[in-house]
Write a protein that holds these residues in place. Sequence first.
Motif, PDB file in Angstrom:
ATOM      1  N   GLU A 213     -14.128  -4.648  38.854  1.00 18.30           N
ATOM      2  CA  GLU A 213     -13.244  -5.352  39.051  1.00 18.30           C
ATOM      3  C   GLU A 213     -12.822  -5.575  41.038  1.00 18.30           C
ATOM      4  OE1 GLU A 213     -10.205  -4.793  35.438  1.00 18.30           O
ATOM      5  OE2 GLU A 213      -9.510  -3.905  36.958  1.00 18.30           O
ATOM      6  N   ALA A 214     -12.906  -4.783  40.765  1.00 20.13           N
ATOM      7  CA  ALA A 214     -12.739  -4.276  42.524  1.00 20.13           C
ATOM      8  C   ALA A 214     -13.499  -5.681  43.488  1.00 20.13           C
ATOM      9  CB  ALA A 214     -12.913  -3.108  43.028  1.00 20.13           C
ATOM     10  N   ALA A 215     -15.123  -5.166  42.940  1.00 25.93           N
ATOM     11  CA  ALA A 215     -16.006  -6.117  43.923  1.00 25.93           C
ATOM     12  C   ALA A 215     -15.833  -7.653  43.389  1.00 25.93           C
ATOM     13  CB  ALA A 215     -17.059  -5.058  43.431  1.00 25.93           C
ATOM     14  N   LEU A 216     -15.531  -8.108  42.140  1.00 23.88           N
ATOM     15  CA  LEU A 216     -15.057  -9.355  41.374  1.00 23.88           C
ATOM     16  C   LEU A 216     -13.666 -10.185  42.291  1.00 23.88           C
ATOM     17  CD1 LEU A 216     -16.831  -9.670  37.924  1.00 23.88           C
ATOM     18  CD2 LEU A 216     -17.399 -10.463  39.866  1.00 23.88           C
ATOM     19  N   ASN A 217     -12.948  -9.092  42.974  1.00 26.04           N
ATOM     20  CA  ASN A 217     -11.671  -9.524  43.185  1.00 26.04           C
ATOM     21  C   ASN A 217     -12.138 -10.183  44.837  1.00 26.04           C
ATOM     22  OD1 ASN A 217      -9.246  -9.886  42.064  1.00 26.04           O
ATOM     23  ND2 ASN A 217      -9.042  -7.576  41.380  1.00 26.04           N
ATOM     24  N   LYS A 218     -13.466  -9.544  45.762  1.00 20.55           N
ATOM     25  CA  LYS A 218     -13.646  -9.956  46.922  1.00 20.55           C
ATOM     26  C   LYS A 218     -14.071 -10.740  46.730  1.00 20.55           C
ATOM     27  CE  LYS A 218     -13.432  -5.081  48.732  1.00 20.55           C
ATOM     28  NZ  LYS A 218     -14.462  -3.777  48.755  1.00 20.55           N
ATOM     29  N   ASP A 219     -15.192 -11.286  46.071  1.00 17.67           N
ATOM     30  CA  ASP A 219     -16.137 -12.053  46.058  1.00 17.67           C
ATOM     31  C   ASP A 219     -16.629 -12.795  44.548  1.00 17.67           C
ATOM     32  OD1 ASP A 219     -17.987 -14.065  46.171  1.00 17.67           O
ATOM     33  OD2 ASP A 219     -19.242 -12.789  46.463  1.00 17.67           O
ATOM     34  N   PHE A 220     -15.807 -13.603  43.652  1.00 18.70           N
ATOM     35  CA  PHE A 220     -16.075 -14.002  41.788  1.00 18.70           C
ATOM     36  C   PHE A 220     -17.248 -14.241  41.928  1.00 18.70           C
ATOM     37  CE2 PHE A 220     -15.246 -15.732  38.007  1.00 18.70           C
ATOM     38  CZ  PHE A 220     -14.456 -14.741  37.551  1.00 18.70           C
TER      39      PHE A 220
END
Length: 264
Positions: A213-220
């Motif tokens: 979730e943290a990674a995809l919030n920065k770059d989906f």
Amino acid sequence: MYAFDYQRPASLTDAAQLAASGAKLLAGGQTLLASMKLRLSSPETLADLGAITELSGIRRDGDHLVIGAMTRHAEVAASQDVLAAIPALADLAAHIGDRQVRAMGTLGGSVANNDPSACYPCAVLGLGATIVTTKRAMEADDFFQGMFTTALDEDELITAIRFPMAERAAYMKFKQPASRFALIGVFVAQTADGVRVAVTGGGNGVFRHEGLEAALNKDFSAASAASVKIDDSELSSDLHGSAAYRANLISVQTQRAVDKALGH
């Protein structure tokens, strides 16, 4: 099968009273009846919810989709409202079990049972849905409490589930070929409040993955999901796949779900 008392309540009140007295609630029966045949479950009384018409149906309510607990998987898969509002949910329902399971299995039954490899709990948690019962409304994050365990009281029935509409969403499942349950399933949803990633089949029930979730919030993007190392220390390991194998599947299925959500 063995002798038991069969009841078919016509109202939620009657059903709740039966549940409070120890009756086992029968929704679609896709798990319960099989468990009874194998003598893994032996209730003295069954309360069939099929006659309670208010428990079925699909409707739009503002920016939410409300689906009754007794709505069948096949109905969710074919609903134009679901296909228009949350196509990922219709896609998920269309690939549960086989045609016979989809014709009988219900949304509420699956969520209340909370099988650790079931698909619907993954969508409910991934979309941040609200479980509406005869007593209250519960957020998905508070509802699922581990393998076959939920926050429901003994006399509490799910009446409907309110799904918020996502900006993008997708579900990817790597099926266990015999059962068609998810060896690993991942539901990814990008909402106004951020990205949610729910995983089923990994261990002691459905769960959210904070790192993804943290990674995809920065770059989906699939590349962003691929950069996250999946810890396998708490994942299950059995004859179908090791914990390390499941960890790899979580990464791969998340990448595929992101690509699918982006229309790639």
